[in-house]
Write a protein that holds these residues in place. Structure first.
Motif, PDB file in Angstrom:
ATOM      1  N   GLU A 462       0.819  -1.210   0.000  1.00  0.00           N
ATOM      2  CA  GLU A 462       0.000   0.000   0.000  1.00  0.00           C
ATOM      3  C   GLU A 462       0.854   1.261   0.000  1.00  0.00           C
ATOM      4  O   GLU A 462       0.521   2.242  -0.663  1.00  0.00           O
ATOM      5  CB  GLU A 462      -0.930  -0.009   1.221  1.00  0.00           C
ATOM      6  N   SER A 463       1.977   1.235   0.747  1.00  0.00           N
ATOM      7  CA  SER A 463       2.873   2.388   0.759  1.00  0.00           C
ATOM      8  C   SER A 463       3.477   2.630  -0.622  1.00  0.00           C
ATOM      9  O   SER A 463       3.547   3.761  -1.098  1.00  0.00           O
ATOM     10  CB  SER A 463       3.984   2.186   1.785  1.00  0.00           C
ATOM     11  N   LEU A 464       3.895   1.555  -1.275  1.00  0.00           N
ATOM     12  CA  LEU A 464       4.496   1.693  -2.596  1.00  0.00           C
ATOM     13  C   LEU A 464       3.474   2.186  -3.622  1.00  0.00           C
ATOM     14  O   LEU A 464       3.794   2.990  -4.496  1.00  0.00           O
ATOM     15  CB  LEU A 464       5.091   0.359  -3.033  1.00  0.00           C
ATOM     16  N   GLN A 465       2.231   1.729  -3.518  1.00  0.00           N
ATOM     17  CA  GLN A 465       1.189   2.196  -4.429  1.00  0.00           C
ATOM     18  C   GLN A 465       0.891   3.673  -4.198  1.00  0.00           C
ATOM     19  O   GLN A 465       0.692   4.427  -5.157  1.00  0.00           O
ATOM     20  CB  GLN A 465      -0.078   1.353  -4.232  1.00  0.00           C
ATOM     21  N   LYS A 466       0.861   4.073  -2.947  1.00  0.00           N
ATOM     22  CA  LYS A 466       0.618   5.479  -2.638  1.00  0.00           C
ATOM     23  C   LYS A 466       1.738   6.360  -3.160  1.00  0.00           C
ATOM     24  O   LYS A 466       1.517   7.486  -3.623  1.00  0.00           O
ATOM     25  CB  LYS A 466       0.464   5.647  -1.116  1.00  0.00           C
ATOM     26  N   ASN A 467       2.991   5.845  -3.094  1.00  0.00           N
ATOM     27  CA  ASN A 467       4.132   6.616  -3.579  1.00  0.00           C
ATOM     28  C   ASN A 467       4.020   6.938  -5.066  1.00  0.00           C
ATOM     29  O   ASN A 467       4.564   7.953  -5.534  1.00  0.00           O
ATOM     30  CB  ASN A 467       5.435   5.849  -3.322  1.00  0.00           C
ATOM     31  N   GLU A 468       3.342   6.085  -5.836  1.00  0.00           N
ATOM     32  CA  GLU A 468       3.229   6.298  -7.272  1.00  0.00           C
ATOM     33  C   GLU A 468       2.540   7.619  -7.586  1.00  0.00           C
ATOM     34  O   GLU A 468       2.765   8.222  -8.630  1.00  0.00           O
ATOM     35  CB  GLU A 468       2.450   5.140  -7.910  1.00  0.00           C
ATOM     36  N   GLU A 469       1.702   8.087  -6.661  1.00  0.00           N
ATOM     37  CA  GLU A 469       0.926   9.301  -6.896  1.00  0.00           C
ATOM     38  C   GLU A 469       1.540  10.528  -6.232  1.00  0.00           C
ATOM     39  O   GLU A 469       0.990  11.622  -6.345  1.00  0.00           O
ATOM     40  CB  GLU A 469      -0.499   9.101  -6.371  1.00  0.00           C
ATOM     41  N   LEU A 470       2.647  10.361  -5.531  1.00  0.00           N
ATOM     42  CA  LEU A 470       3.236  11.468  -4.778  1.00  0.00           C
ATOM     43  C   LEU A 470       4.458  12.008  -5.488  1.00  0.00           C
ATOM     44  O   LEU A 470       5.170  11.266  -6.184  1.00  0.00           O
ATOM     45  CB  LEU A 470       3.629  10.991  -3.371  1.00  0.00           C
ATOM     46  N   PHE A 494      14.616   1.811  -1.552  1.00  0.00           N
ATOM     47  CA  PHE A 494      13.631   1.846  -2.630  1.00  0.00           C
ATOM     48  C   PHE A 494      12.396   2.597  -2.165  1.00  0.00           C
ATOM     49  O   PHE A 494      12.133   2.731  -0.959  1.00  0.00           O
ATOM     50  CB  PHE A 494      13.257   0.425  -3.061  1.00  0.00           C
ATOM     51  N   SER A 495      11.638   3.096  -3.133  1.00  0.00           N
ATOM     52  CA  SER A 495      10.380   3.780  -2.824  1.00  0.00           C
ATOM     53  C   SER A 495       9.255   3.356  -3.744  1.00  0.00           C
ATOM     54  O   SER A 495       8.114   3.781  -3.549  1.00  0.00           O
ATOM     55  CB  SER A 495      10.564   5.306  -2.915  1.00  0.00           C
ATOM     56  N   THR A 496       9.579   2.538  -4.753  1.00  0.00           N
ATOM     57  CA  THR A 496       8.544   2.052  -5.666  1.00  0.00           C
ATOM     58  C   THR A 496       8.705   0.560  -5.868  1.00  0.00           C
ATOM     59  O   THR A 496       9.774  -0.016  -5.632  1.00  0.00           O
ATOM     60  CB  THR A 496       8.646   2.755  -7.032  1.00  0.00           C
ATOM     61  N   GLU A 497       7.643  -0.049  -6.364  1.00  0.00           N
ATOM     62  CA  GLU A 497       7.693  -1.480  -6.624  1.00  0.00           C
ATOM     63  C   GLU A 497       8.667  -1.796  -7.755  1.00  0.00           C
ATOM     64  O   GLU A 497       9.348  -2.826  -7.735  1.00  0.00           O
ATOM     65  CB  GLU A 497       6.301  -2.001  -6.960  1.00  0.00           C
ATOM     66  N   TYR A 593      25.705  13.249   3.597  1.00  0.00           N
ATOM     67  CA  TYR A 593      24.358  12.725   3.396  1.00  0.00           C
ATOM     68  C   TYR A 593      23.633  13.470   2.280  1.00  0.00           C
ATOM     69  O   TYR A 593      23.777  14.689   2.102  1.00  0.00           O
ATOM     70  CB  TYR A 593      23.554  12.838   4.691  1.00  0.00           C
ATOM     71  N   CYS A 594      22.826  12.727   1.540  1.00  0.00           N
ATOM     72  CA  CYS A 594      21.941  13.285   0.531  1.00  0.00           C
ATOM     73  C   CYS A 594      20.638  12.510   0.630  1.00  0.00           C
ATOM     74  O   CYS A 594      20.634  11.275   0.583  1.00  0.00           O
ATOM     75  CB  CYS A 594      22.549  13.161  -0.871  1.00  0.00           C
ATOM     76  N   ALA A 595      19.514  13.210   0.810  1.00  0.00           N
ATOM     77  CA  ALA A 595      18.235  12.520   0.933  1.00  0.00           C
ATOM     78  C   ALA A 595      17.981  11.665  -0.302  1.00  0.00           C
ATOM     79  O   ALA A 595      18.343  12.051  -1.419  1.00  0.00           O
ATOM     80  CB  ALA A 595      17.115  13.533   1.126  1.00  0.00           C
ATOM     81  N   PRO A 596      17.349  10.511  -0.162  1.00  0.00           N
ATOM     82  CA  PRO A 596      17.148   9.609  -1.314  1.00  0.00           C
ATOM     83  C   PRO A 596      16.458  10.276  -2.497  1.00  0.00           C
ATOM     84  O   PRO A 596      16.833  10.076  -3.642  1.00  0.00           O
ATOM     85  CB  PRO A 596      16.303   8.477  -0.727  1.00  0.00           C
ATOM     86  N   HIS A 597      15.454  11.131  -2.207  1.00  0.00           N
ATOM     87  CA  HIS A 597      14.713  11.733  -3.320  1.00  0.00           C
ATOM     88  C   HIS A 597      15.506  12.821  -4.033  1.00  0.00           C
ATOM     89  O   HIS A 597      15.116  13.276  -5.119  1.00  0.00           O
ATOM     90  CB  HIS A 597      13.384  12.313  -2.814  1.00  0.00           C
TER      91      HIS A 597
END
Length: 754
Positions: A462-470, A494-497, A593-597
């Protein structure tokens, strides 16, 4: 209330007893009935003593003007020999000790006023914080006497910083003390015999906090408390007490003694000397500075009032039971130290040599076969696979091992997550809820089965699906960890499927596991897997953990804004005490450090995110990759001045509760033994707001990553204190857990005894 007041400083005197009249006045102004019995002269540092064989004689003191030395002493009380009794205050002075004053006040005077409700001893001329002051204090001795006579008792002390006895400041302290006394009497905790209260004699003290504290256990460390004095001169006790208090309270300096030149013509075998009491108060103040925040000395140093609940007894130390068999010579303690790491081997051997000295014979052997008798005392510090658990289980009172047999509830990532999740479900207010990120585990052989695996880990899906729209800046990032790997192997972000699938597809392509025919059995078999470029063994890539990535982490300007985690060493002993070792390490990532995004396309440079030094080229040899936690920046934007103490306290609280969760909630997977102990490396990550998040437990941690610079102060001291706390008590050699770095965070009786 009817309050009996005593002290150890004697009747009112600006020189030696400047506070007692003000307290009595404030108590009376608050509507209390006050009876006063004091020593006729200064009796500090006498503890709870009585003078054997002495005939105790009272005199009678009529206090004069507040803060003025115009009180008068009389041999007989008012109304004697026809003298009229005008009803004014009259105190009793006893030519004895504070404890004797309490006895006489309770049983031989004031019956016409009704029963005594509480004994107040003080206010002492100076603080009575820490064991060094308290154990000799006549003020606390008076309260102790009240307690053993069955009366609620309070020892009251004023910590001054100036000889200027300002009546305004004294009055505020006295009125504040009355409120503290009234509160304690109205809210007396069952089981408490007496309270030791320390009030800083500072302006505004009534507006500062009043805190329950524990007494700091400290010791004289700088040498004798007596100095040689000129035999021809003897100091007056009252002047000596004033000098000691002035120098100790205001400067903490060692009093200077007048040591005469040796004028003797001959050289007798024993020289004639006199001595004066001249303790080094620096021992007290140094121990307060070096000790943990929150003890009585620290609270008073911070100008807050300390309230220390005490028992009026020499409390029995639990755990020592059974017969003591005396012999002409104590049996030697045999030890086997067998570590793969020479770094650890050397330090353990040295710790045993140093701490098992003093008449205890310690004998090294190489195998259990060398043990002359199966019942002989033996200690094993070995790699887990080489520990003789069978011998330990058969000889629970003489055989000690350095690991528990079963502790998966802590050291396996998915077991730890389940342990905490189950505990939180039963204890919704647990501190663990705010200091551990819930993780999800799943099994996967090949990337093509990812969809099926995510059906089980539906929260992750569910978290990965929600990330698709953010947008990228708002996506929830996850960290992937192989469940059975260590030393940073196989970790990915990772942040997506799709990103997760690419990770598994990469491993699919690199897999070295092949099926071959077994010519004898006709069944397939696995060829031993080889390691990938990052050290991941394919055979370990079956069980995985996905945990929310903590962003943003705390970054320090002095460390080029590199991410770091805290390595904490935790000692668990028996069934079950848990200690956190205060000397902790800060382990830094190799790059800023560098944030993942914020990284382009995907997370490519794990050197910005992984803080495990094993992952870095050169390991702990990277400059600044391993630092002492307490040497980190003192000032960090957005955090308080004592941010390191706050984090340490969080770590202690979280660690203690995790062990309780494992010991009580996951007993199948964490089974303690009374004749075992274990050192764990526990990792925490601190976020930008100063919250410590538990990452993982490591059995047999990599001590070598400490390096050479911190080897002695961290690992060397750690092993010596392990011998003190875990090894010596087991073999009946006493326990020394007061050396300052082992903090007890859990003390559970799990009903398992040797």
């Amino acid at each position: 209330m009817h309050i009996l007041v005593t002290n150890d400083d004697g009747p009112p005197s600006n020189q030696s007893s400047p506070y007692v009249h003000s307290l009595v006045h404030s108590l009376q102004a608050a509507g209390h009935t006050v009876s006063v019995v004091l020593p006729h002269q200064q009796r500090s540092w006498i503890g709870k003593a009585h003078i054997v064989g002495a005939s105790v004689r009272p005199t009678y003191f009529r206090p004069g003007t507040l803060h003025q030395e115009d009180g008068t002493t009389h041999h007989l009380p008012r109304g004697s020999n026809g003298e009229p009794d005008d009803g004014g205050d009259e105190w009793i002075l006893i030519d004895s000790t504070p404890a004797s004053c309490v006895q006489i006040g309770l049983y031989h005077y004031f019956q016409e006023k009704g029963p005594i409700d509480v004994v107040v001893s003080g206010p002492n001329y100076g603080r009575n914080t820490t064991a060094l002051f308290a154990l000799s204090s006549g003020t606390i001795g008076g309260a102790m006497e009240g307690a053993v006579c069955g009366k609620r008792s309070i020892a009251l002390s004023y910590a001054f910083s100036s000889r200027n006895h300002d009546p305004v400041i004294i009055a505020e302290a006295s009125e504040h003390s009355v409120k503290v006394i009234e509160y304690l009497c109205a809210n007396w905790v069952e089981g408490v015999d007496l309270y030791s209260v320390n009030v800083p004699l500072e302006p505004g003290v009534s507006k500062n906090k009043v805190l329950y504290t524990e007494m700091l256990e400290n010791k004289w460390t700088s040498g004798s408390c007596f100095q040689v004095a000129d035999p021809s001169t003897d100091g007056e006790p009252e002047l000596e007490e004033q000098r000691l208090r002035d120098e100790g309270e205001m400067t903490g300096n060692q009093p200077k003694a007048d040591i005469p030149a040796d004028k003797a013509v001959g050289k007798p075998r024993i020289k004639h000397k006199h001595f004066k009491w001249a303790p080094s108060f620096q021992d007290v103040y140094r121990s307060v500075e070096e000790g943990p925040a929150g003890n009585d000395g620290w609270v008073v140093k911070e100008q807050m009032t300390s309230v220390t609940p005490l028992k009026a007894s020499f409390k029995h130390m639990p755990g020592l039971t059974g017969e003591i068999k005396l012999s002409d010579q104590q049996s030697p303690i045999f030890s086997i130290v067998d570590c793969d790491d020479s770094y650890v081997q050397t330090l353990v051997e040295r710790a045993l040599a140093r701490r098992l000295s003093g008449g205890v014979q310690s004998q090294r052997i190489t195998t259990m076969a060398d043990l002359p008798d199966s019942k002989a005392p033996v200690f094993q510090y070995c790699e887990y696979e080489r520990l003789d658990f069978e011998h330990a289980m058969s000889h629970p009172s003489t055989s000690l091992v350095n690991a528990y047999i079963i502790r998966k509830a802590l050291i396996r990532k998915h077991y730890l997550s389940n342990t905490i999740a189950n505990w939180i479900s039963k204890h919704p207010n647990s501190i663990l809820r705010k200091h551990f990120k819930p993780a999800f585990d799943f099994e996967l052989d090949y990337s093509e089965f990812l969809d099926e695996a995510l059906l089980e880990a539906y929260e992750l899906r569910e978290s990965l699906q929600k990330n698709e729209e953010l947008p990228d800046s708002e996506k929830e990032w996850w960290i992937l960890k192989p469940g059975m790997s260590d030393r940073g192997q196989g970790i990915r972000l990772f942040s997506t499927e799709d990103q997760l699938r690419e990770i598994f597809e990469e491993w699919d392509e690199e897999s070295d596991v092949e099926e071959e025919s077994d010519s004898e059995a006709g069944a397939p078999k696995e060829v031993p897997a080889t390691a990938h470029d990052d050290g991941v063994v394919t055979s370990q890539l079956r069980h995985f953990m996905a945990q929310p990535y903590i962003d943003p982490p705390l970054l320090l300007p002095s460390s080029s804004h590199r991410k770091f985690h805290i390595r904490t060493y935790v000692l668990a002993t028996g069934s079950l005490k848990v200690y956190v070792f205060k000397e902790m390490l800060a382990l830094f990532a190799a790059k800023a450090y560098c944030a993942p995004h914020e990284e382009e396309d995907e997370v490519k440079d794990l050197a910005r995110h992984l803080t495990n030094t094993c992952f870095q080229e050169g390991g702990s040899s990277n400059e600044g990759s391993v630092r002492r936690f307490w040497d980190l920046d003192h000032h960090v934007p957005g955090l308080s001045e004592d941010w390191k103490e706050e984090i340490f306290n969080q770590i202690c609280a979280v660690t203690g509760e995790v062990f309780e969760a494992a010991a009580r909630g996951m007993m199948v997977h964490f089974q303690t033994l009374p004749n075992a102990f274990e050192l764990f490396g526990v990792d925490f990550l601190v976020d930008a707001e100063g919250n410590a998040w538990l990452l993982e437990f490591n059995a047999f941690p990599d001590f070598g990553q400490t390096g050479e610079d911190l080897k002695e102060v961290v690992v060397g001291q750690l092993f010596e204190e392990v011998v003190d706390v875990a090894v010596k008590p087991f073999f009946g050699l006493g326990e020394d857990a007061s050396r300052g770095n082992m903090k007890l965070v859990a003390d559970l009786d799990l009903g398992r005894h040797a």
